[in-house]
Design a protein around this motif. Structure first.
Motif, PDB file in Angstrom:
ATOM      1  N   ALA A  94       0.838  -1.204   0.000  1.00 26.61           N
ATOM      2  CA  ALA A  94       0.000   0.000   0.000  1.00 26.61           C
ATOM      3  C   ALA A  94       0.871   1.252   0.000  1.00 26.61           C
ATOM      4  O   ALA A  94       0.568   2.234  -0.678  1.00 26.61           O
ATOM      5  CB  ALA A  94      -0.920   0.005   1.216  1.00 26.61           C
ATOM      6  N   ALA A  95       1.955   1.218   0.737  1.00 32.39           N
ATOM      7  CA  ALA A  95       2.857   2.372   0.787  1.00 32.39           C
ATOM      8  C   ALA A  95       3.561   2.560  -0.546  1.00 32.39           C
ATOM      9  O   ALA A  95       3.796   3.682  -0.982  1.00 32.39           O
ATOM     10  CB  ALA A  95       3.871   2.197   1.905  1.00 32.39           C
ATOM     11  N   ALA A  96       3.918   1.478  -1.208  1.00 36.37           N
ATOM     12  CA  ALA A  96       4.600   1.553  -2.494  1.00 36.37           C
ATOM     13  C   ALA A  96       3.663   2.060  -3.582  1.00 36.37           C
ATOM     14  O   ALA A  96       4.112   2.673  -4.549  1.00 36.37           O
ATOM     15  CB  ALA A  96       5.155   0.193  -2.874  1.00 36.37           C
ATOM     16  N   ALA A  97       2.362   1.828  -3.449  1.00 38.08           N
ATOM     17  CA  ALA A  97       1.393   2.242  -4.457  1.00 38.08           C
ATOM     18  C   ALA A  97       1.004   3.710  -4.311  1.00 38.08           C
ATOM     19  O   ALA A  97       0.249   4.217  -5.116  1.00 38.08           O
ATOM     20  CB  ALA A  97       0.151   1.368  -4.363  1.00 38.08           C
ATOM     21  N   ALA A  98       1.487   4.391  -3.287  1.00 41.32           N
ATOM     22  CA  ALA A  98       1.139   5.801  -3.076  1.00 41.32           C
ATOM     23  C   ALA A  98       1.676   6.636  -4.233  1.00 41.32           C
ATOM     24  O   ALA A  98       2.784   6.414  -4.711  1.00 41.32           O
ATOM     25  CB  ALA A  98       1.722   6.290  -1.755  1.00 41.32           C
ATOM     26  N   PRO A  99       0.882   7.587  -4.693  1.00 41.62           N
ATOM     27  CA  PRO A  99       1.323   8.413  -5.829  1.00 41.62           C
ATOM     28  C   PRO A  99       2.469   9.330  -5.422  1.00 41.62           C
ATOM     29  O   PRO A  99       2.593   9.733  -4.277  1.00 41.62           O
ATOM     30  CB  PRO A  99       0.075   9.221  -6.179  1.00 41.62           C
ATOM     31  N   ALA A 100       3.298   9.662  -6.402  1.00 48.24           N
ATOM     32  CA  ALA A 100       4.410  10.581  -6.159  1.00 48.24           C
ATOM     33  C   ALA A 100       3.834  11.981  -5.939  1.00 48.24           C
ATOM     34  O   ALA A 100       2.903  12.399  -6.607  1.00 48.24           O
ATOM     35  CB  ALA A 100       5.361  10.589  -7.345  1.00 48.24           C
ATOM     36  N   VAL A 101       4.385  12.681  -4.978  1.00 52.42           N
ATOM     37  CA  VAL A 101       3.875  14.011  -4.661  1.00 52.42           C
ATOM     38  C   VAL A 101       4.930  15.071  -4.987  1.00 52.42           C
ATOM     39  O   VAL A 101       6.123  14.786  -5.000  1.00 52.42           O
ATOM     40  CB  VAL A 101       3.469  14.118  -3.176  1.00 52.42           C
ATOM     41  N   GLU A 102       4.455  16.266  -5.251  1.00 53.43           N
ATOM     42  CA  GLU A 102       5.330  17.390  -5.567  1.00 53.43           C
ATOM     43  C   GLU A 102       6.125  17.794  -4.332  1.00 53.43           C
ATOM     44  O   GLU A 102       5.608  17.769  -3.223  1.00 53.43           O
ATOM     45  CB  GLU A 102       4.500  18.587  -6.030  1.00 53.43           C
ATOM     46  N   PRO A 103       7.359  18.214  -4.513  1.00 56.34           N
ATOM     47  CA  PRO A 103       8.120  18.710  -3.361  1.00 56.34           C
ATOM     48  C   PRO A 103       7.555  20.052  -2.887  1.00 56.34           C
ATOM     49  O   PRO A 103       6.974  20.805  -3.660  1.00 56.34           O
ATOM     50  CB  PRO A 103       9.540  18.873  -3.900  1.00 56.34           C
ATOM     51  N   ILE A 104       7.729  20.333  -1.629  1.00 53.86           N
ATOM     52  CA  ILE A 104       7.277  21.593  -1.047  1.00 53.86           C
ATOM     53  C   ILE A 104       8.517  22.409  -0.718  1.00 53.86           C
ATOM     54  O   ILE A 104       9.437  21.914  -0.064  1.00 53.86           O
ATOM     55  CB  ILE A 104       6.458  21.345   0.240  1.00 53.86           C
ATOM     56  N   TYR A 105       8.513  23.675  -1.184  1.00 51.53           N
ATOM     57  CA  TYR A 105       9.659  24.534  -0.954  1.00 51.53           C
ATOM     58  C   TYR A 105       9.263  25.736  -0.111  1.00 51.53           C
ATOM     59  O   TYR A 105       8.177  26.293  -0.263  1.00 51.53           O
ATOM     60  CB  TYR A 105      10.238  25.039  -2.283  1.00 51.53           C
ATOM     61  N   TRP A 106      10.157  26.115   0.760  1.00 47.40           N
ATOM     62  CA  TRP A 106      10.013  27.336   1.542  1.00 47.40           C
ATOM     63  C   TRP A 106      10.855  28.374   0.814  1.00 47.40           C
ATOM     64  O   TRP A 106      12.080  28.373   0.892  1.00 47.40           O
ATOM     65  CB  TRP A 106      10.493  27.093   2.964  1.00 47.40           C
ATOM     66  N   ASN A 107      10.208  29.293   0.080  1.00 42.71           N
ATOM     67  CA  ASN A 107      10.874  30.245  -0.793  1.00 42.71           C
ATOM     68  C   ASN A 107      11.278  31.505  -0.037  1.00 42.71           C
ATOM     69  O   ASN A 107      10.735  32.580  -0.257  1.00 42.71           O
ATOM     70  CB  ASN A 107       9.963  30.594  -1.968  1.00 42.71           C
ATOM     71  N   TYR A 108      12.264  31.386   0.823  1.00 42.30           N
ATOM     72  CA  TYR A 108      12.690  32.544   1.603  1.00 42.30           C
ATOM     73  C   TYR A 108      13.432  33.559   0.740  1.00 42.30           C
ATOM     74  O   TYR A 108      13.456  34.747   1.042  1.00 42.30           O
ATOM     75  CB  TYR A 108      13.544  32.124   2.804  1.00 42.30           C
ATOM     76  N   GLY A 109      14.003  33.136  -0.359  1.00 42.01           N
ATOM     77  CA  GLY A 109      14.706  34.054  -1.261  1.00 42.01           C
ATOM     78  C   GLY A 109      13.745  35.037  -1.916  1.00 42.01           C
ATOM     79  O   GLY A 109      14.093  36.211  -2.120  1.00 42.01           O
TER      80      GLY A 109
END
Length: 161
Positions: A86-101
């Motif tokens: 079940a964990a392997a079947a999880a869809p790939a998710v977008e990375p989350i960025y903290w855009n402090y720049g």
């Protein structure tokens, strides 16, 4: 019908029109300052500090999401008896960025914009003061000055005779 008349009186007041012109010019001025910052000032600053583009500075905080998701799956698997499939079947998710720049870039933009507005207001105040000084009437002569002026004029008349 009075609502429309009231709106027309409001919209055509000089102050409202002046404010509208100010907002429009302010927007254009903001674009000029943004271009000044992004295209003129930031490239040399970036070159001085190692080709850093402030707007591209960011931290990947996906690990926090992944850690909480992993913990949630672990707890769920413990109680449901689910497997790793079940964990392997999880869809790939977008990375989350903290855009402090991007925040740093906006702070630099604001500082330069505020400085430019300050200089513009200072210049306008200086011009207004000069205009007021030029329009100011000559100070009224005191009684002594009037008397001395009359005496001078009388002496000139006597010398002519």
């Amino acid at each position: 019908m009075s609502f429309l008349k009231e709106f027309k009186a409001f919209a055509l007041k000089g102050n409202v029109m002046d404010m509208a012109v100010g907002v429009i010019i302010g927007g254009a001025f903001g674009k000029i300052v943004s271009s000044l910052v992004n295209d003129i000032l930031m490239p040399p600053i970036g070159a001085l500090i190692g080709n850093t583009d402030f707007s591209q500075l960011r931290i990947n905080i996906s690990k926090i999401r992944d850690a909480t998701a992993h913990a949630a799956h672990t707890v769920a698997d413990t109680f449901s008896g689910g497997g790793e499939a079940a964990a392997a079947a999880a869809p790939a998710v977008e990375p989350i960025y903290w855009n402090y720049g991007a925040f740093i870039q906006q702070c630099v933009d604001f500082t330069i914009l505020a400085f430019c507005v300050f200089l513009m207001v200072k210049l306008m105040n200086k011009l207004m003061r000069k205009k007021e000084e030029a329009q100011a009437p000559a100070p009224a002569m005191s009684k002594e000055e009037l008397l001395l002026t009359e005496i001078r004029d009388l002496l000139k008349e006597q010398q002519k005779k």
